[in-house]
Design a protein around this motif. Structure first.
Motif, PDB file in Angstrom:
ATOM      1  N   SER A 430      73.561  56.890  60.065  1.00 19.66           N
ATOM      2  CA  SER A 430      74.649  57.605  60.838  1.00 19.66           C
ATOM      3  C   SER A 430      74.898  59.014  59.930  1.00 19.66           C
ATOM      4  O   SER A 430      74.488  59.124  58.917  1.00 19.66           O
ATOM      5  CB  SER A 430      75.970  56.886  60.829  1.00 19.66           C
ATOM      6  OG  SER A 430      76.543  56.670  59.218  1.00 19.66           O
ATOM      7  N   ASN A 431      75.641  59.708  60.476  1.00 18.81           N
ATOM      8  CA  ASN A 431      76.244  61.189  59.839  1.00 18.81           C
ATOM      9  C   ASN A 431      77.413  61.059  59.115  1.00 18.81           C
ATOM     10  O   ASN A 431      78.031  62.122  58.724  1.00 18.81           O
ATOM     11  CB  ASN A 431      76.044  62.278  60.766  1.00 18.81           C
ATOM     12  CG  ASN A 431      74.613  62.498  61.215  1.00 18.81           C
ATOM     13  OD1 ASN A 431      73.818  62.298  60.584  1.00 18.81           O
ATOM     14  ND2 ASN A 431      74.457  63.152  62.718  1.00 18.81           N
ATOM     15  N   THR A 502      69.063  57.364  62.953  1.00 12.16           N
ATOM     16  CA  THR A 502      70.445  57.589  63.719  1.00 12.16           C
ATOM     17  C   THR A 502      70.152  57.941  65.215  1.00 12.16           C
ATOM     18  O   THR A 502      69.096  58.519  65.911  1.00 12.16           O
ATOM     19  CB  THR A 502      70.858  59.014  63.405  1.00 12.16           C
ATOM     20  OG1 THR A 502      70.193  59.955  63.428  1.00 12.16           O
ATOM     21  CG2 THR A 502      71.329  58.715  61.774  1.00 12.16           C
ATOM     22  N   ALA A 503      71.051  57.230  66.031  1.00  7.85           N
ATOM     23  CA  ALA A 503      70.871  57.379  67.606  1.00  7.85           C
ATOM     24  C   ALA A 503      70.896  58.643  68.035  1.00  7.85           C
ATOM     25  O   ALA A 503      70.050  59.058  69.084  1.00  7.85           O
ATOM     26  CB  ALA A 503      71.720  56.593  68.285  1.00  7.85           C
ATOM     27  N   THR A 504      71.408  59.666  67.152  1.00  8.27           N
ATOM     28  CA  THR A 504      71.549  61.141  68.022  1.00  8.27           C
ATOM     29  C   THR A 504      70.535  61.980  67.687  1.00  8.27           C
ATOM     30  O   THR A 504      70.219  62.994  67.963  1.00  8.27           O
ATOM     31  CB  THR A 504      72.775  61.604  67.603  1.00  8.27           C
ATOM     32  OG1 THR A 504      72.870  61.476  66.055  1.00  8.27           O
ATOM     33  CG2 THR A 504      74.174  60.749  67.942  1.00  8.27           C
ATOM     34  N   ASN A 505      69.592  61.330  66.502  1.00  5.73           N
ATOM     35  CA  ASN A 505      68.282  62.010  66.146  1.00  5.73           C
ATOM     36  C   ASN A 505      67.266  62.062  67.256  1.00  5.73           C
ATOM     37  O   ASN A 505      66.898  60.968  67.771  1.00  5.73           O
ATOM     38  CB  ASN A 505      67.785  61.440  65.056  1.00  5.73           C
ATOM     39  CG  ASN A 505      66.717  62.185  64.348  1.00  5.73           C
ATOM     40  OD1 ASN A 505      65.578  62.485  64.807  1.00  5.73           O
ATOM     41  ND2 ASN A 505      66.987  63.125  63.136  1.00  5.73           N
ATOM     42  N   LYS A 636      69.031  61.570  77.260  1.00  8.92           N
ATOM     43  CA  LYS A 636      69.485  61.164  75.798  1.00  8.92           C
ATOM     44  C   LYS A 636      68.901  62.241  74.818  1.00  8.92           C
ATOM     45  O   LYS A 636      68.972  62.147  73.506  1.00  8.92           O
ATOM     46  CB  LYS A 636      68.962  59.873  75.245  1.00  8.92           C
ATOM     47  CG  LYS A 636      69.639  58.795  75.951  1.00  8.92           C
ATOM     48  CD  LYS A 636      69.560  57.456  75.453  1.00  8.92           C
ATOM     49  CE  LYS A 636      70.217  56.387  76.141  1.00  8.92           C
ATOM     50  NZ  LYS A 636      70.041  54.848  75.608  1.00  8.92           N
ATOM     51  N   SER A 637      68.386  63.439  75.216  1.00  9.63           N
ATOM     52  CA  SER A 637      67.883  64.560  74.555  1.00  9.63           C
ATOM     53  C   SER A 637      66.855  64.209  73.415  1.00  9.63           C
ATOM     54  O   SER A 637      66.812  64.379  72.291  1.00  9.63           O
ATOM     55  CB  SER A 637      69.020  65.217  73.716  1.00  9.63           C
ATOM     56  OG  SER A 637      69.828  65.855  74.567  1.00  9.63           O
ATOM     57  N   LYS A 638      66.153  63.042  74.026  1.00 10.72           N
ATOM     58  CA  LYS A 638      64.816  62.539  73.119  1.00 10.72           C
ATOM     59  C   LYS A 638      63.621  63.511  73.061  1.00 10.72           C
ATOM     60  O   LYS A 638      63.324  63.967  74.222  1.00 10.72           O
ATOM     61  CB  LYS A 638      64.686  61.442  73.263  1.00 10.72           C
ATOM     62  CG  LYS A 638      65.573  60.060  72.805  1.00 10.72           C
ATOM     63  CD  LYS A 638      65.978  60.099  71.501  1.00 10.72           C
ATOM     64  CE  LYS A 638      66.913  59.037  71.153  1.00 10.72           C
ATOM     65  NZ  LYS A 638      67.248  58.934  69.643  1.00 10.72           N
TER      66      LYS A 638
END
Length: 1010
Positions: A430-431, A502-505, A636-638
C-alpha cells in the motif's frame, strides 16, 4: 522445438549465402589464373650503369632501381660503407652480381624478386681483439616463428665478433663458429635470442617469439604497405599481445582490452535493455557504431539488437567482441585514427583489429576461478587452444574452444520507500506506511521494521560456449587458401525492476504475485561467422587477395516470472518476446604491389580493391500474450504487454535488406629513408541512401632514426545502420485509465516526411591527428598524439514527441500517444591527447622489467543542432526539442574523458609480478523526474589497482594468483533524491559508464602449455 527451428533457419541462411559467395570466389580466382603473368627470371634482365667510387649500399640502391629487385642484407655484416666501382653495359644481372660480389666476399641467394646477401668467408674484425683461431665446422640451422613459418632476413651474429649472416628465404642459415660461442638471433618486432653452440654437427632449430612489450612492434593495420614499427608509422596504433590480454585476469575479450588501452572503453551495466546482452564498447569517447572491428583485416558483423535504453550508446548497435574466445588471439591492434577511406564506413573513431593465432604444434589449456569480495559473481573459465600442421610447410589449423560461466551479482540497497523530500510513501502492499508495515508483519514476508531488499541490481548471470578456427593451406601454383570463423552461444539472465503488489500499481498482478515480483529477462544470443579467401604473390611483385565471408547474429528474448497485467488472472507468467537478427555477407578483392625506385622515391606501394556487401535486419514477433492489450487496461488502468519487456507486435515485424559497393585506391611511398607519405580514396554506394566519398592523407618525417613527427587528415563517414533505419517498436503504458502508446517509427514511414523529418543519411567527419614518436635504443619508447574529430549530421534517437501537444502530429497518429524516430540532428567535436610510453630492461637472463604508461584526455561537445522542422513546430506554443539534456549528456559526459593505465611487470626467474593501476575520470548523469526540472549528478574520478603473481615451475605450466580492484573501489553512489535511485534498487548509475560496480575480484588460474 523452437530451438530446432532456429538452427535450421540459421543453417539455411548460411548455405544460401555461402554458396553464392564461393561461386564468386572461384570465378575471380579462375579469371586471375587465366591472366597469369609470365615474366622472365629477373636474373636474366639486362642492366646498364656506371658508378665510380660509391659506397656499397648506394650501388645496391641503384641496382634495385635499375633491375626492379630488392636486396635484403645487414649493412654491418657486408661492410656496406666500403667504396667500390661498378660499370655494366647491357649485361645480364647475374653476370653483374657475380663480378660485383666475388671480390667483396659476398654471397647471395634469390627468392622471387628478392636477393638475400651474406658473407662467403669471415670478414675481418675492425677491433684489435683477436678472433678465435680454431673453427671446427660451419654451423647450420633454421629460424621459424611461433606458428612454425620460416623467417627470412633474420640476423645471426656470433656474439662479440663481426661474423654473421642472414637467414635465407626459407629461414635457413649457415656460418662458421666454434663450440662454446654464442649465436645472437634478432629480427625487428621479435625478442632477440641467444643460443650457445654445444654440438657443431647438430643443426639448430630456432624459434623467435614476438616482443612481449609494445616496443618495436610491427603492425599492418592502418597501412596497406609494408609492416612498420611505432617510430615508422604515420598513425598511432596500440598493440596488445596475447600475454598482456591474458595477464588482466579478465575472462571476456572486451574487458581485457578495457584494461590495456586507455582509448577503449567498455563497462558492465545492469537492468539496461539490449546492453545486457552485448557490452557497448567505444573508442576515443565516441559511439559504439563509430568504431570498426576487423578480424585479421576483415570486417566483423555487428550485433542484431538496437540499444534503446538511457545509457552509453543510446540508439546504436554494437559489435560483440565477447563472442570470440580470447585464446584465439595472437594480439589485438587498436588503430586510433580515422580509417573509413581504407577499410570502409564506421571507422570514424578508429579500428580494433583482432589478429588471430596461427601457431602449430603447440597447445594451451587454461582454467580460472574467481569470485568477488562480496562472495557473489563466481566466475569459471575453461579454455583450450591447439594448432595443427596440415602436412605442408606454412599450413596451419588453429582451434580455440572456450566455456565460461559467471554468476550474477547484487549491489542493490535496502528498500527505501520513504521519500527523501516530499512525495508519497511507496510501499510494497500500500502507499500508507503503517498499513504496509502491518501487512508485511502479518504475512511474515519481510520484517515489519528495519531493512529489507527487493529486486536485484548487478552483473547478469552469463554462460557462454564458444569455438573459433583459423586455417591456412598452400595450394598449387603459389596460391594460398585461408579461412577463419566461429560460433558463439551465449545465455544471459537479465532482470527488471521490482513490481510492488499494490492494487493501484499499473504493473502489478497481486492475484498471481501477492508479494510483488522481479521480472526475469533471459536472452539467448547466437553468433556464427566464416571467411574463406585465396591469396597469392606473383613473381612480378603483385599480391592478390580474394575473400568472401558471412556473419550472422540473432537475439531471442523472453520475459519470465512476470505477467501481462492487463490480462489479470488470465495472464501467463512466461512469454516469448521475439527475435532480432542481423546477417552480413562481404565479398572483396584486393591487390597491391610495392615498387622500388619509382620517380626517384625509395618505394611506392599501390593497393586497389573492391568490396560488395549485403546486410539484412530482421524483427520477428513474440507470443501474442507478450504484446496483447487485455481488458483490464481500460477498466483498471493495468499496463498491457509482458511487464519488464513487451513483445514485438506483428505490425513491428521487419525484414530489411540493402547492398553496398565500395571501391578504394591506396598509395604509400617512402619518398626518402626519412619521409613517408600515404593517401587513400574510397567511394561507397548504398542501395538505400546513395553514395559517399572518403579520403585520407598521412605523413611521417624521421628527424632522426629514433625521433619522428607524424600526422594525418581523414574525411570519413558512417552509414546509418539498418536497425536505425528500419527498427520499429510499440510499447504501451496506462495513465488514468488511458492507454499511452509509444511508437518508434521506421524511417520509411511516410508520415515522417509530412512533418519535415528526412530519412537518415550518412554522418560525415573530419579527423585530424598530429603526433611525435621517440625511441631510446631498445629500452624506451613513447608516442604523443593530439587529435580532433569533427562529426556533422550525427544520427540520434529523437526525444519522445507527445502527440497531444503537437498540432502536426494529431491527425497523423490517432490512438498513439508518443512517437520517436532517428534523424541526423547534431554536430559534435571531439578533442584529445593520447600518450603511450614503454620501458623495458633486462638485468640478466632471469630478471626483466617492463613498465608502460598510457593515458588519454579528451572532450566531446555538441557544436550545433539542426533547427526543429517548421512543420513539426507549427501551431505549437512550446519549443519542440529533438534532443534534450539527458540525451546530450550521453554524448558529452557519460564516458570518462580521462583514463590512464600504469603497468609494471617484473620477471624474476620462475616468478612474475604484475601491477596495474587504472584511472577513470569523472562522469556526469542527467535526469528529468516527472513534473520536475532537470537535475544532474557527477560521479567522481576513481583509481583501481590490480595485482597478480605468476609462478612457472616449468615452461609448460604456470599458476597465477591475482586480484582485480583489490582495494575494493566502487563508483560514487547515486544520491537518494536522484530519480534513478529507484528506492534503493539502483545505488550505482546505469546511465553513465566508468568501470563497473562489483568491487574487488579475486582469482586463481592455471595454464598448461603442451
Amino acid at each position: 522445438m523452437q530451438n530446432s527451428t532456429n538452427v535450421k533457419h540459421v543453417l539455411t541462411k548460411i548455405m544460401k549465402v555461402s554458396f553464392t559467395q564461393l561461386i564468386l570466389v572461384f570465378l575471380m580466382v579462375g579469371n586471375s589464373l587465366a591472366h597469369k603473368t609470365h615474366g622472365q627470371d629477373f636474373l636474366e634482365r639486362n642492366v646498364s650503369l656506371k658508378l665510380q667510387d660509391k659506397v656499397i649500399h648506394e650501388v645496391l640502391a641503384q641496382l634495385e632501381k635499375t633491375a626492379e629487385v630488392k636486396f635484403i642484407y645487414s649493412p654491418k655484416l657486408i661492410q656496406a660503407d666500403r667504396k667500390v666501382t661498378l660499370v655494366a653495359q647491357n649485361e645480364r644481372l647475374s653476370e653483374v652480381l657475380n663480378r660485383f660480389f666475388n671480390p667483396l666476399k659476398i654471397s647471395y641467394k634469390t627468392f622471387k624478386n628478392q636477393i638475400v646477401l651474406s658473407t662467403t668467408t669471415d670478414t675481418p674484425d675492425a677491433s684489435p681483439k683477436p678472433e678465435p683461431t680454431v673453427v671446427v665446422a660451419p654451423v647450420e640451422g633454421k629460424v621459424k616463428d611461433k606458428s612454425g613459418a620460416s623467417m627470412p632476413g633474420v640476423s645471426v651474429q656470433v656474439k662479440g665478433t663481426t661474423r654473421g649472416t642472414i637467414s635465407d628465404p626459407e629461414g635457413n642459415f649457415k656460418l662458421n663458429a666454434d663450440t662454446g660461442e654464442i649465436l645472437v638471433f634478432s629480427f625487428v618486432g621479435y625478442q632477440a635470442k641467444e643460443v650457445r653452440i654445444e654440438n657443431l654437427s647438430q643443426a639448430l632449430n630456432i624459434t623467435l617469439s614476438e616482443s612481449a612489450s609494445a616496443l618495436n612492434e610491427v603492425v599492418v593495420i592502418g597501412s596497406r604497405g609494408v609492416p612498420r614499427t611505432d617510430v615508422e608509422r604515420p598513425v598511432p596504433v596500440d598493440v596488445i599481445s596475447a600475454k598482456e590480454l591474458q595477464g588482466t585476469g579478465q575472462v571476456e575479450l572486451a574487458q581485457m582490452v578495457q584494461f590495456n588501452s586507455p582509448s577503449f572503453n567498455s563497462a558492465k551495466t545492469g537492468i539496461n535493455g539490449v546492453a545486457n546482452y552485448a557490452d557497448p564498447a567505444t573508442l576515443r569517447g565516441l559511439s559504439p557504431d563509430q568504431m570498426l572491428v576487423l578480424v585479421d583485416g576483415k570486417r566483423r558483423h555487428q550485433f542484431s539488437g538496437l540499444n534503446l535504453n538511457v545509457t552509453v550508446g543510446l540508439g546504436t548497435v554494437v559489435t560483440d567482441m565477447n563472442s570470440i574466445p580470447s585464446l584465439a588471439m595472437e594480439r589485438i591492434e587498436v588503430l586510433r585514427d580515422g580509417a573509413a577511406a581504407q577499410y570502409g564506413s564506421d571507422a570514424i573513431a578508429g579500428i580494433v583489429n583482432l589478429a588471430l593465432n596461427k601457431s602449430v604444434g603447440k597447445g594451451t589449456f587454461k582454467t580460472q576461478y574467481g569470485v568477488t569480495k562480496m562472495g557473489d559473481g563466481a566466475t569459471y573459465l575453461g579454455a583450450f587452444n591447439y594448432g595443427f600442421k596440415l602436412g605442408k610447410e606454412k599450413s596451419y589449423l588453429n582451434l580455440s574452444l572456450q566455456y565460461q560461466h559467471a554468476d550474477a551479482t547484487d549491489r542493490s540497497d535496502f528498500y527505501n520507500p520513504r521519500p527523501v523530500t516530499g512525495g508519497t510513501y511507496t510501499g510494497i502492499y500500500s502507499n500508507t506506511q503503517a498499513t504496509d508495515e502491518a501487512t508485511r508483519e502479518a504475512r511474515k514476508v519481510w520484517p515489519a521494521y528495519g531493512a529489507f531488499k527487493v529486486g536485484q541490481y548487478g552483473s547478469n548471470q552469463t554462460s557462454a560456449y564458444q569455438g573459433f578456427y583459423n586455417l591456412g593451406y598452400p595450394l598449387a601454383k603459389g596460391w594460398n587458401l585461408y579461412s577463419f570463423g566461429g560460433v558463439s552461444l551465449k545465455d544471459v539472465k537479465a532482470l527488471g525492476f521490482f513490481r510492488v503488489a499494490t492494487a493501484t500499481n499499473a504493473n502489478s498482478t497481486p492475484e498471481i504475485f501477492p508479494d510483488g515480483y522481479t521480472p526475469q529477462l533471459p536472452g539467448k544470443t547466437r553468433d556464427i561467422s566464416t571467411v574463406v579467401g585465396l591469396s597469392r604473390k606473383l613473381n612480378d611483385g603483385w599480391n592478390l587477395d580474394f575473400s568472401t565471408g558471412y556473419g550472422y547474429n540473432n537475439l531471442d528474448l523472453w520475459a519470465k516470472n512476470t505477467t501481462n497485467p492487463s490480462m489479470g488472472t488470465a495472464s501467463p507468467t512466461d512469454f516469448y518476446v521475439g527475435r532480432s537478427a542481423f546477417g552480413q555477407s562481404t565479398t572483396e578483392a584486393n591487390i597491391n604491389r610495392n615498387f622500388r625506385g619509382v620517380a626517384g622515391t625509395k618505394s611506392l606501394n599501390v593497393a586497389l580493391g573492391v568490396q560488395f556487401r549485403m546486410d539484412q535486419f530482421i524483427l520477428e514477433k513474440g507470443s501474442p500474450e507478450s504484446y496483447q492489450v487485455g481488458p483490464l487496461a481500460t477498466t483498471k488502468s493495468k499496463a498491457p504487454g509482458s511487464s519488464g519487456r513487451s513483445g514485438i507486435a506483428p505490425e513491428d515485424e521487419t525484414n530489411a535488406k540493402r547492398t553496398n559497393l565500395g571501391i578504394y585506391a591506396d598509395v604509400e611511398s617512402d619518398i626518402t629513408d626519412r619521409f613517408l607519405v600515404a593517401a587513400a580514396l574510397r567511394y561507397e554506394n548504398y542501395s538505400d541512401f546513395g553514395g559517399n566519398v572518403s579520403g585520407k592523407l598521412a605523413a611521417r618525417l624521421k628527424l632522426t632514426e629514433s625521433f619522428s613527427l607524424r600526422g594525418s587528415i581523414n574525411k570519413g563517414f558512417r552509414a546509418p545502420s539498418l536497425a536505425q533505419t528500419f527498427n520499429s517498436v510499440t510499447t504501451s503504458t496506462v495513465q488514468a485509465g488511458a492507454i499511452i502508446q509509444t511508437k518508434q517509427l521506421p524511417n520509411n514511414d511516410p508520415r515522417l516526411e509530412k512533418i519535415g523529418i528526412e530519412k537518415p543519411t550518412a554522418e560525415t567527419s573530419w579527423n585530424y591527428n598530429l603526433g611525435v614518436t621517440a625511441k631510446a635504443g631498445d629500452q624506451f619508447l613513447f608516442t604523443l598524439d593530439a587529435y580532433q574529430i569533427d562529426i556533422k549530421d550525427r544520427i540520434i534517437l529523437a526525444e519522445r514527441m507527445i502527440v497531444s501537444q503537437i498540432e502536426a502530429l494529431k491527425p497523423l497518429f490517432p490512438g498513439i500517444s508518443e512517437v520517436r524516430f532517428f534523424t541526423n540532428h547534431v554536430n559534435t567535436t571531439t578533442k584529445g591527447i593520447d600518450f603511450v610510453s614503454t620501458f623495458k630492461h633486462s638485468f640478466n637472463r632471469n630478471n626483466r622489467l617492463n613498465v608502460s604508461l598510457a593515458l588519454t584526455v579528451n572532450q566531446t561537445k555538441i557544436t550545433g543542432q539542426r533547427a526543429t522542422p517548421d512543420l513539426l513546430q507549427a501551431g505549437t506554443a512550446n519549443k519542440i526539442l529533438v534532443i534534450d539534456t539527458v540525451s546530450i549528456s550521453l554524448i558529452e559526459t557519460a564516458q570518462p574523458r580521462q583514463k590512464a593505465h600504469l603497468n609494471i611487470s617484473y620477471q624474476m626467474g620462475k616468478f612474475n609480478f604484475n601491477w596495474r593501476t587504472s584511472y577513470f575520470g569523472a562522469v556526469t548523469a542527467w535526469e528529468k523526474p516527472t513534473g520536475k526540472p532537470h537535475i544532474t549528478l557527477t560521479f567522481g574520478a576513481k583509481t583501481l589497482h590490480d595485482i597478480a603473481i605468476t609462478f612457472a615451475p616449468s615452461p609448460k605450466l604456470n599458476f597465477s594468483l591475482g586480484s582485480n580492484n583489490f582495494t575494493n573501489v566502487y563508483p560514487d553512489r547515486v544520491a537518494l533524491n536522484f530519480a534513478g535511485y529507484t528506492n534503493g534498487q539502483i545505488p550505482y548509475s546505469r546511465n553513465v559508464n566508468q568501470f563497473g560496480f562489483n568491487g574487488a575480484f579475486y582469482y586463481l588460474n592455471a595454464t598448461v602449455n603442451f
